[in-house]
Motif scaffolding. Structure first.
Motif, short mmCIF file in Angstrom:
data_model
loop_
_atom_site.label_atom_id
_atom_site.label_comp_id
_atom_site.label_asym_id
_atom_site.label_seq_id
_atom_site.Cartn_x
_atom_site.Cartn_y
_atom_site.Cartn_z
N THR A 3 0.81 -1.23 0.00
CA THR A 3 0.00 0.00 0.00
C THR A 3 0.84 1.27 0.00
OG1 THR A 3 -0.12 -0.08 2.43
CG2 THR A 3 -1.91 -1.14 1.19
N ASP A 4 2.14 1.16 -0.12
CA ASP A 4 3.00 2.35 -0.11
C ASP A 4 2.64 3.27 -1.27
OD1 ASP A 4 4.16 0.93 1.89
OD2 ASP A 4 6.21 1.07 1.14
N GLU A 5 2.56 4.56 -0.99
CA GLU A 5 2.26 5.55 -2.02
C GLU A 5 3.57 6.11 -2.55
OE1 GLU A 5 -0.57 8.47 -0.93
OE2 GLU A 5 -2.15 7.00 -0.53
N ILE A 6 3.88 5.76 -3.77
CA ILE A 6 5.14 6.16 -4.39
C ILE A 6 4.97 7.41 -5.25
CG2 ILE A 6 6.98 5.44 -5.97
CD1 ILE A 6 6.37 2.56 -5.28
N TYR A 7 3.78 7.56 -5.85
CA TYR A 7 3.60 8.57 -6.88
C TYR A 7 2.57 9.64 -6.52
CZ TYR A 7 6.08 5.14 -9.70
OH TYR A 7 7.01 4.26 -10.18
N ASN A 8 2.75 10.81 -7.12
CA ASN A 8 1.78 11.89 -7.08
C ASN A 8 1.16 12.04 -8.47
OD1 ASN A 8 1.40 13.06 -4.55
ND2 ASN A 8 3.25 14.30 -4.71
N ILE A 9 -0.14 12.16 -8.54
CA ILE A 9 -0.77 12.49 -9.82
C ILE A 9 -0.65 13.99 -10.04
CG2 ILE A 9 -2.96 12.59 -11.07
CD1 ILE A 9 -3.75 9.98 -9.76
N CYS A 10 0.02 14.37 -11.10
CA CYS A 10 0.20 15.79 -11.42
C CYS A 10 -0.99 16.34 -12.20
CB CYS A 10 1.46 15.98 -12.25
SG CYS A 10 2.98 15.42 -11.46
N TYR A 11 -1.60 15.48 -13.01
CA TYR A 11 -2.67 15.95 -13.89
C TYR A 11 -3.53 14.76 -14.29
CZ TYR A 11 -4.82 18.78 -17.64
OH TYR A 11 -5.68 19.48 -18.44
N PHE A 12 -4.84 14.93 -14.17
CA PHE A 12 -5.76 13.89 -14.62
C PHE A 12 -7.00 14.57 -15.17
CE2 PHE A 12 -9.40 11.01 -13.83
CZ PHE A 12 -9.00 9.95 -14.64
N LYS A 13 -7.33 14.23 -16.41
CA LYS A 13 -8.50 14.85 -17.04
C LYS A 13 -9.19 13.82 -17.93
CE LYS A 13 -8.39 19.20 -18.22
NZ LYS A 13 -9.50 19.79 -17.46
N ILE A 14 -10.51 13.85 -17.89
CA ILE A 14 -11.33 13.02 -18.77
C ILE A 14 -11.93 13.93 -19.83
CG2 ILE A 14 -13.30 11.47 -18.96
CD1 ILE A 14 -12.89 10.76 -16.00
N LEU A 15 -11.63 13.68 -21.10
CA LEU A 15 -12.18 14.45 -22.20
C LEU A 15 -13.36 13.68 -22.78
CD1 LEU A 15 -8.82 15.38 -23.99
CD2 LEU A 15 -10.07 16.72 -22.29
N ASP A 16 -14.41 14.37 -23.18
CA ASP A 16 -15.61 13.69 -23.67
C ASP A 16 -15.56 13.45 -25.18
OD1 ASP A 16 -15.96 16.26 -24.56
OD2 ASP A 16 -17.91 16.57 -23.60
N TYR A 17 -14.37 13.29 -25.73
CA TYR A 17 -14.19 12.96 -27.14
C TYR A 17 -12.92 12.12 -27.29
CZ TYR A 17 -11.16 17.07 -26.66
OH TYR A 17 -10.22 17.98 -26.22
N LYS A 18 -12.73 11.55 -28.45
CA LYS A 18 -11.62 10.63 -28.70
C LYS A 18 -10.48 11.36 -29.41
CE LYS A 18 -12.69 7.15 -31.29
NZ LYS A 18 -13.14 5.81 -31.77
N VAL A 19 -9.35 11.51 -28.73
CA VAL A 19 -8.18 12.19 -29.31
C VAL A 19 -7.52 11.29 -30.35
CG1 VAL A 19 -7.81 13.59 -27.25
CG2 VAL A 19 -6.61 11.41 -27.50
N PRO A 20 -6.73 11.87 -31.27
CA PRO A 20 -6.23 11.08 -32.41
C PRO A 20 -4.89 10.37 -32.18
CG PRO A 20 -5.73 13.38 -32.75
CD PRO A 20 -6.51 13.31 -31.46
N TYR A 21 -4.34 10.44 -30.97
CA TYR A 21 -3.09 9.71 -30.75
C TYR A 21 -3.04 9.14 -29.35
CZ TYR A 21 -0.95 13.83 -28.34
OH TYR A 21 -0.64 14.86 -27.48
N THR A 22 -2.15 8.19 -29.19
CA THR A 22 -1.96 7.56 -27.88
C THR A 22 -0.49 7.54 -27.52
OG1 THR A 22 -2.40 5.58 -26.55
CG2 THR A 22 -1.87 5.23 -28.87
N LEU A 23 -0.23 7.61 -26.24
CA LEU A 23 1.13 7.65 -25.72
C LEU A 23 1.15 7.05 -24.33
CD1 LEU A 23 4.11 8.77 -25.28
CD2 LEU A 23 3.02 10.94 -24.67
N GLN A 24 2.14 6.24 -24.05
CA GLN A 24 2.41 5.82 -22.68
C GLN A 24 3.92 5.71 -22.54
OE1 GLN A 24 0.46 2.28 -21.07
NE2 GLN A 24 2.25 1.89 -19.80
N GLY A 25 4.50 6.53 -21.68
CA GLY A 25 5.94 6.49 -21.53
C GLY A 25 6.45 7.35 -20.40
N ASN A 26 7.76 7.33 -20.23
CA ASN A 26 8.42 8.15 -19.21
C ASN A 26 9.59 8.89 -19.83
OD1 ASN A 26 9.45 5.31 -19.30
ND2 ASN A 26 11.03 6.11 -17.92
N SER A 27 9.76 10.14 -19.39
CA SER A 27 10.86 10.96 -19.88
C SER A 27 11.11 12.08 -18.87
CB SER A 27 10.52 11.56 -21.25
OG SER A 27 11.61 12.30 -21.78
#
Length: 373
Positions: free
Chosen positions: A200-224
């Protein structure tokens, strides 16, 4: 676009892709049996089991914006086509270092669309981060193998061949060094997250979370690492040479069937990122999306796009330039970084290159105007 391609296309503007000798050389490197990095032992459970073709981005996300089972990638914006600019769904951001059992059991929560009706749990964040680091281990290992093979081949070439290839020797040497560091860093991170995955350790902070009511044209999952924020504020140091100082930001852009999720998070101790996104929230919604869109294309590789919308922005030169300035060790190398004046000049150049103000100059693909219907 992988880091290997960055060496050729960003640092040195790339060799002429129509040169048959160069293309033949690249083809030989990719045919090496070690390039695919096939392992029998799972990186996570360490058991000798069947290694699977694991997706970083959930497969159902990819299906939502694919056309005829295919997606474009950011190589589409690159003038030197050293890798293909199109991917089938089974080729999108995959890696092969974990077993089928680990892949199916450890990542279920973040790969379930119904879990994104509210801010993701710590377990989901850990699963996403773990997948990101595993993908990086695999990619950097491929880069290391390719760089080592290239250096071996250059060493054994006769003089005529060397004149064509030898000028890129330094790039491969830098790539080998960068790849080794990348492997070490991401291996340590992956093992650490794996150890904390079920507690149950909390390692991360959510900096930004948003639900858009439409489908965006690209996807990304990564770290940098993000270097600069508003007014040129330094968020992380771009010339870092120690893995202990790397400060990853994780970004997910997930288009679902009728909505999209934007999720950005980092380790709790990376407070500069968190403060940056607190400032971002003072901007209106369109500006927030535009700035995040810029961060994606400026700092992240492996963005996958819907064909139709990709064609709509195919000739946007500024977007091409932004997407080809990905931060790598080689972006900032000139062989003499020990001199303070050169370091100062490099920092100023990087600050201009990665200025967040450029967000207004590129199409905001996260805007409703570019939605996929």
């Amino acid at each position: 676009m992988n880091t290997y391609t960055n060496i050729l296309n960003i640092v040195d503007k790339g060799p002429n892709s129509v040169d048959p000798k160069w293309n033949q050389f690249l083809a030989q490197l990719r045919k090496d049996p070690n390039f695919k990095n096939e392992k029998k032992k799972c990186f996570l459970c360490t058991n000798e089991k069947q290694i699977c073709n694991s997706h970083t981005i959930p497969h159902f996300v990819l299906e939502n914006i694919a056309e005829n089972g295919k997606l474009k990638n950011t190589q589409n914006f690159n003038n030197k086509f050293l890798i293909g600019d199109e991917n089938g769904l089974n080729q999108v951001q995959t890696f092969r270092i974990i077993c089928t059992e680990c892949d199916s059991e450890l990542f279920q929560e973040y790969e379930t669309e119904g879990n994104y009706t509210q801010e993701p749990s710590q377990t989901m964040l850990k699963q996403i981060a773990l997948k990101n680091h595993l993908s990086r281990v695999y990619k950097h290992t491929q880069e290391k193998v390719m760089a080592c093979n290239a250096l071996d081949k250059i060493k054994n070439m006769h003089d005529t061949q060397k004149r064509v290839i030898n000028k890129h020797k330094q790039f491969f040497e830098l790539q080998r060094t960068a790849a080794i560091k990348g492997i070490t860093y991401n291996q340590v991170e992956a093992k650490t997250i794996y150890a904390f995955l079920k507690n149950t350790d909390e390692i991360y902070n959510i900096c930004y979370f948003k639900i858009l009511d439409y489908k965006v044209p690209y996807t990304l999952q990564g770290n940098s690492c993000i270097w600069y924020g508003f007014n040129g504020e330094q968020l992380t140091y771009p010339l870092v040479d120690s893995s202990k100082k790397i400060k990853d930001l994780h970004i997910c852009i997930f288009p679902f069937s009728s909505k999209s999720i934007i999720l950005i998070f980092c380790k709790k101790e990376f407070d500069k990122y968190f403060k940056f996104f607190e400032k971002l929230k003072f901007h209106n919604n369109e500006e927030q999306l535009s700035i995040i869109n810029y961060l994606c294309f400026a700092y992240f590789e492996d963005i996958f796009l819907n064909h139709t919308q990709c064609n709509n922005i195919d000739n946007n030169q500024t977007l091409k330039e932004v997407s080809m300035t990905l931060p790598t060790v080689l972006t900032i190398h000139n062989g003499n970084v020990s001199k303070k004046m050169i370091l100062k000049e490099q920092i100023q150049q990087l600050k201009a290159t990665f200025s967040i103000d450029k967000h207004i100059k590129i199409p905001n693909l996260l805007s409703e105007n570019f939605q996929v219907r």
